[in-house]
Design a protein around this motif. Sequence first.
Motif, PDB file in Angstrom:
ATOM      1  N   ASP A 115       0.836  -1.187   0.000  1.00 17.50           N
ATOM      2  CA  ASP A 115       0.000   0.000   0.000  1.00 17.50           C
ATOM      3  C   ASP A 115       0.879   1.248   0.000  1.00 17.50           C
ATOM      4  O   ASP A 115       1.673   1.448   0.906  1.00 17.50           O
ATOM      5  N   THR A 161      -6.605  13.852   6.447  1.00 18.27           N
ATOM      6  CA  THR A 161      -6.673  13.404   5.061  1.00 18.27           C
ATOM      7  C   THR A 161      -5.264  13.305   4.507  1.00 18.27           C
ATOM      8  O   THR A 161      -4.436  14.184   4.738  1.00 18.27           O
ATOM      9  N   TYR A 209      -3.614   8.559  -4.636  1.00 14.25           N
ATOM     10  CA  TYR A 209      -4.349   7.880  -3.565  1.00 14.25           C
ATOM     11  C   TYR A 209      -4.859   8.929  -2.581  1.00 14.25           C
ATOM     12  O   TYR A 209      -4.096   9.806  -2.174  1.00 14.25           O
ATOM     13  N   ARG A 226      -7.031   9.202   1.100  1.00 14.11           N
ATOM     14  CA  ARG A 226      -7.682   8.564   2.246  1.00 14.11           C
ATOM     15  C   ARG A 226      -7.837   9.586   3.338  1.00 14.11           C
ATOM     16  O   ARG A 226      -6.975  10.434   3.534  1.00 14.11           O
ATOM     17  N   GLU A 237     -14.106  10.022   0.930  1.00 13.54           N
ATOM     18  CA  GLU A 237     -14.194   8.642   0.459  1.00 13.54           C
ATOM     19  C   GLU A 237     -12.831   8.208  -0.072  1.00 13.54           C
ATOM     20  O   GLU A 237     -12.173   8.958  -0.794  1.00 13.54           O
ATOM     21  N   GLU A 238     -12.410   7.008   0.282  1.00 19.86           N
ATOM     22  CA  GLU A 238     -11.130   6.489  -0.205  1.00 19.86           C
ATOM     23  C   GLU A 238     -11.204   6.333  -1.717  1.00 19.86           C
ATOM     24  O   GLU A 238     -12.185   5.844  -2.257  1.00 19.86           O
ATOM     25  N   GLU A 266      -8.667   5.826  -5.497  1.00 25.42           N
ATOM     26  CA  GLU A 266      -7.419   5.639  -6.227  1.00 25.42           C
ATOM     27  C   GLU A 266      -7.690   6.008  -7.670  1.00 25.42           C
ATOM     28  O   GLU A 266      -8.475   5.346  -8.347  1.00 25.42           O
TER      29      GLU A 266
END
Length: 150
Positions: A16, A31, A45, A47, A52-53, A55
């Motif tokens: 990750d 964030t 990316y 998060r 909202e997460e 990619e």
Amino acid sequence: MAWRCSACTIPAKGDDPLEALSGSNGLCADTTIVLDQDQNGRTLYVRGRDVEEKETAVIFANGSWSQLGDAADVRRSSERSVIVAAITDHSEPMSPIEIADATGKPRPNVRQLLRKMAKSEELYKIGTKYWTEPAYPDHTDHTGHREEDE
């Protein structure tokens, strides 16, 4: 001993990209945005606590950044894209044999790829068939009765 935010106990290495960030300096962000590059291209990316997460595949060209779309969709192999398109076009869950027939791909290859896609949650197995969402709204059980009829 220095104070450390419990939310920032992220290891320094891993698959990750956000794990490359270290909370060892006692910093903790609501964030986090990371721009990463690997053999598949550049990915942004995001998060956070209040977002909202996401990619997103991105490209830098002619002096500006452009979004290519959801990273999973952009990076999906052509074989996987063909399977997703076949199921989407069919408008209902399909068996491995139906998918192989619709795509013209060898049945053993389709079965193996379907297992991988289900494991990575690109597709979902409903009984003996595959679908693009975790549940099919018109799903019936093995007796042929709709679940909402019971």
